[in-house]
Write a protein that holds these residues in place. Sequence first.
Motif, PDB file in Angstrom:
ATOM      1  N   THR A 151      60.820  22.686 -34.908  1.00 34.53           N
ATOM      2  CA  THR A 151      60.657  22.268 -36.301  1.00 34.53           C
ATOM      3  C   THR A 151      61.598  21.115 -36.627  1.00 34.53           C
ATOM      4  OG1 THR A 151      60.010  24.504 -36.925  1.00 34.53           O
ATOM      5  CG2 THR A 151      60.719  23.057 -38.695  1.00 34.53           C
ATOM      6  N   SER A 152      62.829  21.185 -36.148  1.00 32.84           N
ATOM      7  CA  SER A 152      63.792  20.105 -36.397  1.00 32.84           C
ATOM      8  C   SER A 152      63.314  18.785 -35.798  1.00 32.84           C
ATOM      9  CB  SER A 152      65.153  20.455 -35.804  1.00 32.84           C
ATOM     10  OG  SER A 152      65.652  21.619 -36.393  1.00 32.84           O
ATOM     11  N   ILE A 153      62.763  18.841 -34.610  1.00 37.46           N
ATOM     12  CA  ILE A 153      62.253  17.630 -33.969  1.00 37.46           C
ATOM     13  C   ILE A 153      61.100  17.045 -34.773  1.00 37.46           C
ATOM     14  CG2 ILE A 153      61.021  16.771 -31.928  1.00 37.46           C
ATOM     15  CD1 ILE A 153      62.771  18.786 -30.302  1.00 37.46           C
ATOM     16  N   VAL A 154      60.174  17.906 -35.187  1.00 35.00           N
ATOM     17  CA  VAL A 154      59.008  17.413 -35.927  1.00 35.00           C
ATOM     18  C   VAL A 154      59.404  16.910 -37.310  1.00 35.00           C
ATOM     19  CG1 VAL A 154      56.789  18.075 -36.912  1.00 35.00           C
ATOM     20  CG2 VAL A 154      57.377  18.773 -34.608  1.00 35.00           C
ATOM     21  N   ILE A 155      60.343  17.568 -37.974  1.00 38.77           N
ATOM     22  CA  ILE A 155      60.812  17.086 -39.272  1.00 38.77           C
ATOM     23  C   ILE A 155      61.503  15.731 -39.108  1.00 38.77           C
ATOM     24  CG2 ILE A 155      62.478  17.489 -41.125  1.00 38.77           C
ATOM     25  CD1 ILE A 155      61.753  20.438 -41.008  1.00 38.77           C
ATOM     26  N   SER A 156      62.271  15.567 -38.043  1.00 41.07           N
ATOM     27  CA  SER A 156      62.912  14.268 -37.783  1.00 41.07           C
ATOM     28  C   SER A 156      61.871  13.179 -37.586  1.00 41.07           C
ATOM     29  CB  SER A 156      63.804  14.356 -36.551  1.00 41.07           C
ATOM     30  OG  SER A 156      64.809  15.314 -36.736  1.00 41.07           O
ATOM     31  N   ILE A 157      60.818  13.488 -36.850  1.00 45.89           N
ATOM     32  CA  ILE A 157      59.737  12.518 -36.653  1.00 45.89           C
ATOM     33  C   ILE A 157      59.070  12.192 -37.982  1.00 45.89           C
ATOM     34  CG2 ILE A 157      57.433  12.197 -35.624  1.00 45.89           C
ATOM     35  CD1 ILE A 157      58.516  13.836 -33.206  1.00 45.89           C
ATOM     36  N   PRO A 191      55.643  44.973 -30.814  1.00 46.04           N
ATOM     37  CA  PRO A 191      55.443  43.525 -30.852  1.00 46.04           C
ATOM     38  C   PRO A 191      55.264  42.974 -32.265  1.00 46.04           C
ATOM     39  CG  PRO A 191      53.493  44.623 -30.025  1.00 46.04           C
ATOM     40  CD  PRO A 191      54.571  45.656 -30.106  1.00 46.04           C
ATOM     41  N   LEU A 192      54.565  43.695 -33.112  1.00 44.82           N
ATOM     42  CA  LEU A 192      54.327  43.195 -34.470  1.00 44.82           C
ATOM     43  C   LEU A 192      55.642  43.021 -35.221  1.00 44.82           C
ATOM     44  CD1 LEU A 192      52.051  42.395 -36.367  1.00 44.82           C
ATOM     45  CD2 LEU A 192      51.925  44.754 -37.119  1.00 44.82           C
ATOM     46  N   PHE A 193      56.534  43.988 -35.098  1.00 41.31           N
ATOM     47  CA  PHE A 193      57.823  43.904 -35.781  1.00 41.31           C
ATOM     48  C   PHE A 193      58.677  42.755 -35.247  1.00 41.31           C
ATOM     49  CE2 PHE A 193      62.375  44.895 -35.667  1.00 41.31           C
ATOM     50  CZ  PHE A 193      62.637  44.831 -37.023  1.00 41.31           C
ATOM     51  N   HIS A 194      58.796  42.666 -33.931  1.00 38.64           N
ATOM     52  CA  HIS A 194      59.694  41.668 -33.349  1.00 38.64           C
ATOM     53  C   HIS A 194      59.202  40.235 -33.581  1.00 38.64           C
ATOM     54  CE1 HIS A 194      61.246  45.211 -31.115  1.00 38.64           C
ATOM     55  NE2 HIS A 194      62.375  44.594 -31.380  1.00 38.64           N
ATOM     56  N   VAL A 195      57.909  40.001 -33.456  1.00 38.69           N
ATOM     57  CA  VAL A 195      57.404  38.643 -33.692  1.00 38.69           C
ATOM     58  C   VAL A 195      57.465  38.329 -35.187  1.00 38.69           C
ATOM     59  CG1 VAL A 195      55.446  37.075 -33.383  1.00 38.69           C
ATOM     60  CG2 VAL A 195      56.000  38.727 -31.605  1.00 38.69           C
ATOM     61  N   TRP A 196      57.204  39.326 -36.050  1.00 43.91           N
ATOM     62  CA  TRP A 196      57.384  39.119 -37.488  1.00 43.91           C
ATOM     63  C   TRP A 196      58.833  38.744 -37.791  1.00 43.91           C
ATOM     64  CZ3 TRP A 196      60.703  41.966 -40.602  1.00 43.91           C
ATOM     65  CH2 TRP A 196      60.697  41.610 -41.942  1.00 43.91           C
ATOM     66  N   LEU A 197      59.777  39.386 -37.138  1.00 44.26           N
ATOM     67  CA  LEU A 197      61.192  39.085 -37.361  1.00 44.26           C
ATOM     68  C   LEU A 197      61.520  37.644 -36.967  1.00 44.26           C
ATOM     69  CD1 LEU A 197      63.879  40.227 -38.337  1.00 44.26           C
ATOM     70  CD2 LEU A 197      64.276  41.068 -36.014  1.00 44.26           C
ATOM     71  N   MET A 198      60.970  37.178 -35.832  1.00 38.75           N
ATOM     72  CA  MET A 198      61.165  35.776 -35.435  1.00 38.75           C
ATOM     73  C   MET A 198      60.663  34.844 -36.529  1.00 38.75           C
ATOM     74  SD  MET A 198      59.733  35.553 -31.561  1.00 38.75           S
ATOM     75  CE  MET A 198      59.800  37.028 -30.571  1.00 38.75           C
ATOM     76  N   TYR A 199      59.467  35.122 -36.985  1.00 36.17           N
ATOM     77  CA  TYR A 199      58.813  34.276 -37.985  1.00 36.17           C
ATOM     78  C   TYR A 199      59.557  34.345 -39.321  1.00 36.17           C
ATOM     79  CZ  TYR A 199      54.537  32.183 -40.040  1.00 36.17           C
ATOM     80  OH  TYR A 199      53.619  31.386 -40.647  1.00 36.17           O
ATOM     81  N   ALA A 200      59.961  35.542 -39.736  1.00 32.82           N
ATOM     82  CA  ALA A 200      60.674  35.702 -41.011  1.00 32.82           C
ATOM     83  C   ALA A 200      62.027  34.993 -40.978  1.00 32.82           C
ATOM     84  CB  ALA A 200      60.849  37.182 -41.331  1.00 32.82           C
ATOM     85  N   LEU A 201      62.755  35.112 -39.874  1.00 30.19           N
ATOM     86  CA  LEU A 201      64.040  34.416 -39.756  1.00 30.19           C
ATOM     87  C   LEU A 201      63.847  32.899 -39.792  1.00 30.19           C
ATOM     88  CD1 LEU A 201      65.788  36.570 -37.007  1.00 30.19           C
ATOM     89  CD2 LEU A 201      66.468  36.378 -39.409  1.00 30.19           C
ATOM     90  N   HIS A 202      62.822  32.436 -39.112  1.00 26.06           N
ATOM     91  CA  HIS A 202      62.525  31.006 -39.107  1.00 26.06           C
ATOM     92  C   HIS A 202      62.215  30.516 -40.524  1.00 26.06           C
ATOM     93  CE1 HIS A 202      59.591  27.645 -38.709  1.00 26.06           C
ATOM     94  NE2 HIS A 202      60.554  27.181 -37.938  1.00 26.06           N
ATOM     95  N   ASN A 203      61.334  31.221 -41.213  1.00 28.97           N
ATOM     96  CA  ASN A 203      60.967  30.799 -42.567  1.00 28.97           C
ATOM     97  C   ASN A 203      62.131  30.941 -43.542  1.00 28.97           C
ATOM     98  OD1 ASN A 203      58.460  30.155 -41.660  1.00 28.97           O
ATOM     99  ND2 ASN A 203      57.368  31.651 -42.881  1.00 28.97           N
ATOM    100  N   ALA A 204      62.973  31.955 -43.358  1.00 28.12           N
ATOM    101  CA  ALA A 204      64.144  32.106 -44.230  1.00 28.12           C
ATOM    102  C   ALA A 204      65.086  30.919 -44.062  1.00 28.12           C
ATOM    103  CB  ALA A 204      64.868  33.412 -43.930  1.00 28.12           C
ATOM    104  N   ALA A 205      65.291  30.491 -42.824  1.00 29.85           N
ATOM    105  CA  ALA A 205      66.155  29.328 -42.588  1.00 29.85           C
ATOM    106  C   ALA A 205      65.541  28.076 -43.205  1.00 29.85           C
ATOM    107  CB  ALA A 205      66.370  29.138 -41.090  1.00 29.85           C
ATOM    108  N   LEU A 206      64.242  27.882 -43.022  1.00 29.28           N
ATOM    109  CA  LEU A 206      63.590  26.702 -43.589  1.00 29.28           C
ATOM    110  C   LEU A 206      63.574  26.741 -45.115  1.00 29.28           C
ATOM    111  CD1 LEU A 206      60.535  26.026 -41.268  1.00 29.28           C
ATOM    112  CD2 LEU A 206      62.778  24.962 -41.256  1.00 29.28           C
ATOM    113  N   LEU A 207      63.358  27.917 -45.691  1.00 28.66           N
ATOM    114  CA  LEU A 207      63.366  28.037 -47.148  1.00 28.66           C
ATOM    115  C   LEU A 207      64.757  27.751 -47.694  1.00 28.66           C
ATOM    116  CD1 LEU A 207      61.688  28.693 -49.655  1.00 28.66           C
ATOM    117  CD2 LEU A 207      62.338  31.074 -49.362  1.00 28.66           C
ATOM    118  N   GLY A 208      65.778  28.243 -47.002  1.00 26.61           N
ATOM    119  CA  GLY A 208      67.151  27.960 -47.421  1.00 26.61           C
ATOM    120  C   GLY A 208      67.464  26.477 -47.372  1.00 26.61           C
ATOM    121  N   ILE A 209      67.024  25.807 -46.317  1.00 22.99           N
ATOM    122  CA  ILE A 209      67.248  24.366 -46.199  1.00 22.99           C
ATOM    123  C   ILE A 209      66.442  23.614 -47.256  1.00 22.99           C
ATOM    124  CG2 ILE A 209      66.837  22.352 -44.714  1.00 22.99           C
ATOM    125  CD1 ILE A 209      67.471  24.259 -42.326  1.00 22.99           C
ATOM    126  N   ALA A 210      65.184  24.030 -47.468  1.00 18.39           N
ATOM    127  CA  ALA A 210      64.310  23.320 -48.421  1.00 18.39           C
ATOM    128  C   ALA A 210      64.813  23.452 -49.853  1.00 18.39           C
ATOM    129  CB  ALA A 210      62.885  23.854 -48.314  1.00 18.39           C
TER     130      ALA A 210
END
Length: 161
Positions: free
Chosen positions: A33-39, A137-156
């Motif tokens: 995401t950082s690479i694509v946002i930089s682009i 699997p549903l919990f762990h992949v959801w956790l990856m996605y939720a952490l990612h979106n939380a970081a992006l929401l915090g930055i945004a």
Amino acid sequence: MKKSRLLDLYRFFYKKKPMMLVLYGWIFALASTSIVISISLLLDTEWGYQPQNEDKIYDWFVVVMAGPFIGVLLSPYLPLKVAGWFKRRPNFLIILIAALIFGGMHYKSLLMVVTAFLYGLCWALFCLILIRRRKHPLFHVWLMYALHNAALLGIATMWPE
């Protein structure tokens, strides 16, 4: 990439604990995401989601809790589970299809679709590993996605207009 290297990569991640996969998936998603946002900043284009500053609780619930759960459920979890019903061992083509579906669900902009496809590949691979290992699997992949979106929401929310 050679098939043997893909299998080596699969074997490497297969041995990891589920929370390590969450950490790897989160770091990969943030890096891509950082690479694509930089682009997108270099090209002066719109990247994607802009938070609604009026209602931060709504943004948090939709972006960090509900959105990732629905996204992970629709892809990669369901495509991999359905493929597992018809094929004993879903192959890497199913991971690619799941990542394409995941990327397509993020159609706000082309850059967002490309980014979602990249980390969708990673998360689909980890979801397949967790399905095979029966490690929630549903919990762990959801956790990856939720952490990612939380970081992006915090930055945004801190990013100036």
